[in-house]
Design an enzyme around this catalytic site. Structure first.
Site, PDB file in Angstrom:
ATOM      1  N   CYS A  37       0.925  -1.279   0.014  1.00  0.00           N
ATOM      2  CA  CYS A  37      -0.104   0.001  -0.110  1.00  0.00           C
ATOM      3  C   CYS A  37       0.859   1.286   0.154  1.00  0.00           C
ATOM      4  O   CYS A  37       1.559   1.624   0.974  1.00  0.00           O
ATOM      5  CB  CYS A  37      -0.841   0.019   1.211  1.00  0.00           C
ATOM      6  SG  CYS A  37      -1.752   1.629   1.636  1.00  0.00           S
ATOM      7  N   CYS A  40       0.242   3.846   2.583  1.00  0.00           N
ATOM      8  CA  CYS A  40       0.696   3.135   4.154  1.00  0.00           C
ATOM      9  C   CYS A  40       2.267   3.512   4.314  1.00  0.00           C
ATOM     10  O   CYS A  40       2.419   3.566   5.322  1.00  0.00           O
ATOM     11  CB  CYS A  40       0.634   1.669   4.082  1.00  0.00           C
ATOM     12  SG  CYS A  40      -1.347   0.865   3.964  1.00  0.00           S
TER      13      CYS A  40
END
Length: 112
Positions: A37, A40
């Site tokens: 991600c 993230c």
């Protein structure tokens, strides 16, 4: 070679969630993330810095790919999602990359 992936904010597994999060004496922010991600990855160094800079809140990470039951239980539909728990209860939630200011606001709520 050192394992740099797990430096900074500690990583937890589902079987530790009750003891490390729900029974935490301090407010605790849980970063629901995945290695693939992009947002993230943006959040990770900010959370590492915040963990070192303040004493009021614990911060942990939970990989949603390795631990699917807990995100499902808490309705985590997209990542990153950071949930603030206080006394075992969810008190705040940030979905998506909030930037440093967004995470600092969560810490302020935890201290209130």
């Amino acid at each position: 070679m050192a394992d740099t992936q797990h430096a900074g904010v500690p990583h937890i597994m589902e079987d530790e969630f009750d003891s490390k999060v729900l029974k935490s004496a301090k407010p605790i922010m849980v970063d629901f993330y995945a290695d693939w991600c992009g947002p993230c990855k943006l959040a990770a160094p900010i959370l590492d810095e915040l963990l070192e800079e303040q004493q009021d809140v614990e911060i942990v990470k939970l990989n949603v790919d390795e631990n699917p039951e807990t995100p499902r239980k808490y309705g985590v539909m997209s990542i990153p999602t950071i949930i603030l728990f206080k006394s075992g209860e969810e008190v705040d939630r940030q979905v998506g990359f909030a930037g440093r200011a967004g995470y600092e606001k969560m810490i302020e709520k935890a201290s209130a």
